[in-house]
Design a protein around this motif. Structure first.
Motif, PDB file in Angstrom:
ATOM      1  N   GLY A 175       0.823  -1.201   0.000  1.00 41.01           N
ATOM      2  CA  GLY A 175       0.000   0.000   0.000  1.00 41.01           C
ATOM      3  C   GLY A 175       0.858   1.251   0.000  1.00 41.01           C
ATOM      4  N   THR A 176       0.264   2.360  -0.426  1.00 38.26           N
ATOM      5  CA  THR A 176       0.978   3.636  -0.495  1.00 38.26           C
ATOM      6  C   THR A 176       0.652   4.478   0.729  1.00 38.26           C
ATOM      7  OG1 THR A 176       0.918   3.622  -2.913  1.00 38.26           O
ATOM      8  CG2 THR A 176       1.318   5.748  -1.838  1.00 38.26           C
ATOM      9  N   PRO A 177       1.646   4.898   1.506  1.00 34.11           N
ATOM     10  CA  PRO A 177       1.364   5.739   2.673  1.00 34.11           C
ATOM     11  C   PRO A 177       0.953   7.149   2.243  1.00 34.11           C
ATOM     12  CG  PRO A 177       3.727   5.543   2.362  1.00 34.11           C
ATOM     13  CD  PRO A 177       3.087   4.618   1.368  1.00 34.11           C
ATOM     14  N   HIS A 178       0.000   7.715   2.954  1.00 36.71           N
ATOM     15  CA  HIS A 178      -0.459   9.075   2.650  1.00 36.71           C
ATOM     16  C   HIS A 178      -0.081  10.063   3.743  1.00 36.71           C
ATOM     17  CE1 HIS A 178      -2.631   7.625  -0.836  1.00 36.71           C
ATOM     18  NE2 HIS A 178      -3.156   6.657  -0.089  1.00 36.71           N
ATOM     19  N   SER A 179       0.451   9.552   4.861  1.00 34.89           N
ATOM     20  CA  SER A 179       0.936  10.402   5.942  1.00 34.89           C
ATOM     21  C   SER A 179       1.974   9.623   6.728  1.00 34.89           C
ATOM     22  CB  SER A 179      -0.220  10.826   6.860  1.00 34.89           C
ATOM     23  OG  SER A 179      -0.711   9.698   7.564  1.00 34.89           O
ATOM     24  N   MET A 180       2.714  10.320   7.591  1.00 40.03           N
ATOM     25  CA  MET A 180       3.745   9.644   8.377  1.00 40.03           C
ATOM     26  C   MET A 180       3.153   8.588   9.290  1.00 40.03           C
ATOM     27  SD  MET A 180       6.752  10.467   7.469  1.00 40.03           S
ATOM     28  CE  MET A 180       7.463   9.470   8.773  1.00 40.03           C
ATOM     29  N   SER A 181       1.915   8.776   9.698  1.00 39.12           N
ATOM     30  CA  SER A 181       1.284   7.766  10.567  1.00 39.12           C
ATOM     31  C   SER A 181       1.115   6.433   9.854  1.00 39.12           C
ATOM     32  CB  SER A 181      -0.072   8.273  11.060  1.00 39.12           C
ATOM     33  OG  SER A 181      -0.938   8.515   9.957  1.00 39.12           O
ATOM     34  N   ASP A 182       1.052   6.468   8.520  1.00 36.16           N
ATOM     35  CA  ASP A 182       0.913   5.229   7.750  1.00 36.16           C
ATOM     36  C   ASP A 182       2.202   4.420   7.714  1.00 36.16           C
ATOM     37  OD1 ASP A 182      -1.687   5.915   7.199  1.00 36.16           O
ATOM     38  OD2 ASP A 182      -1.236   6.794   5.243  1.00 36.16           O
ATOM     39  N   PHE A 183       3.297   5.016   8.171  1.00 36.77           N
ATOM     40  CA  PHE A 183       4.586   4.316   8.142  1.00 36.77           C
ATOM     41  C   PHE A 183       4.617   3.120   9.098  1.00 36.77           C
ATOM     42  CE2 PHE A 183       7.276   7.019   5.481  1.00 36.77           C
ATOM     43  CZ  PHE A 183       8.256   6.114   5.091  1.00 36.77           C
ATOM     44  N   SER A 184       3.621   2.995   9.930  1.00 38.68           N
ATOM     45  CA  SER A 184       3.569   1.839  10.837  1.00 38.68           C
ATOM     46  C   SER A 184       3.456   0.528  10.058  1.00 38.68           C
ATOM     47  CB  SER A 184       2.376   1.970  11.794  1.00 38.68           C
ATOM     48  OG  SER A 184       1.166   2.038  11.061  1.00 38.68           O
TER      49      SER A 184
END
Length: 301
Positions: A175-184
């Motif tokens: 998946g493609t992260p859309h914010s730094m929180s998605d880096f989890s």
């Protein structure tokens, strides 16, 4: 002082051995020893401490060796200028730059330079340490910071930025992260903040590391980061110039990037008229112009 004795002294000091110096100079050990004794007598000092494992310079010997090193480097520079032909580019050119820029941008473009000047011999020195150009540790440098040394001719080539990239295959799977929180859900690949690198890159890495990213891979140069990214291991911090040669990489989190990093070409003033340096400078300038056009076209696309 006798030039011949100084030449022999320099070889002995450089090799740390009468025998090894004699091999380089094509002289017997006894002949080298006699010349060193004669030089010490003429100066009324001891230049070497004799040791079972070789020769060690005395304090006076260190002073003289510093002077002969500078002499040798100056003579090498003069010889290089003398050898430069009016119509032909040939001989050795020592080029230093960072590991990342040298492997990912410069080396892939060198075939064009060799095709134009097949007699050129390039010694490419890739390291983060800034070599001393006036002292002839290298002939030409490409650096991610304006050189501060005196007696250098410098030319600003371009500006670069550090950005986040991943392969389409990796993003399709995770998946493609859309914010730094998605880096989890992702792995960050970068140079460690303490590794020798440009300040802007270190600052970006430090900022990224402040977030709670569970999986990380740190490498000590950008070439290693690139290889990990190309093998779909995660999202990497890479210089934006790689997009020209690796257009299939996908930029991630476009709002996340470093400040601008200037790229400079520099060489000693005394090599201003060197044919080899001029050929390399003109080659780099032409490649930068082509790179800018391609990079601009990609950004528009």
């Amino acid at each position: 002082m006798d030039w011949d004795k100084l030449r022999i002294f320099h070889a002995v000091a450089d090799k740390g051995s009468l025998t090894h110096a004699g091999e380089v100079l094509h002289l017997s050990q006894s002949a080298v020893s006699r010349q060193i004794r004669a030089l010490e007598e003429s100066l009324s000092v001891t230049l070497f401490h004799r040791h079972a494992r070789g020769l060690i310079l005395t304090e006076q010997g260190e002073l003289l060796f510093d002077a002969t090193q500078q002499m040798v480097k100056r003579l090498d520079a003069t010889a290089a200028r003398i050898r430069d032909s009016e119509d032909e580019v040939f001989g050795e050119l020592r080029v230093t730059t960072t590991t990342g820029f040298g492997t990912m941008w410069l080396a892939p473009r060198l075939p064009k330079l060799y095709k134009k000047y097949p007699s050129l011999k390039i010694d490419l020195m890739l390291e983060e340490r800034v070599l001393d150009l006036p002292m002839r540790e290298a002939d030409v440098a490409i650096r991610m910071k304006e050189p501060s040394q005196a007696d250098l001719i410098r030319k600003r080539l371009m500006n670069i930025k550090m950005r986040l990239y991943a392969t389409q295959e990796y993003l399709a799977e995770t998946g493609t992260p859309h914010s730094m929180s998605d880096f989890s859900q992702h792995r960050l690949i970068c140079q460690h903040a303490g590794t020798a690198q440009v300040a802007a890159g270190a600052n970006l890495v430090q900022d990224l590391m402040s977030h709670d990213i569970p999986s990380k891979l740190t490498v000590n140069n950008y070439f290693g980061v690139l290889q990990a990214v190309l093998n779909h291991l995660g999202i990497g911090v890479l210089p934006d110039y790689i997009t020209v040669d690796f257009p299939h990489l996908v930029r991630v989190l476009p709002e996340t990037e470093s400040g601008e990093v200037p790229v400079f070409l520099a060489y000693p003033e005394e090599l201003r008229h060197s044919k080899r340096v001029s050929a390399f400078r003109d080659f780099i300038t032409e490649e930068i112009i082509a790179f800018r056009k391609e990079h601009h076209a990609q950004n528009l696309g």
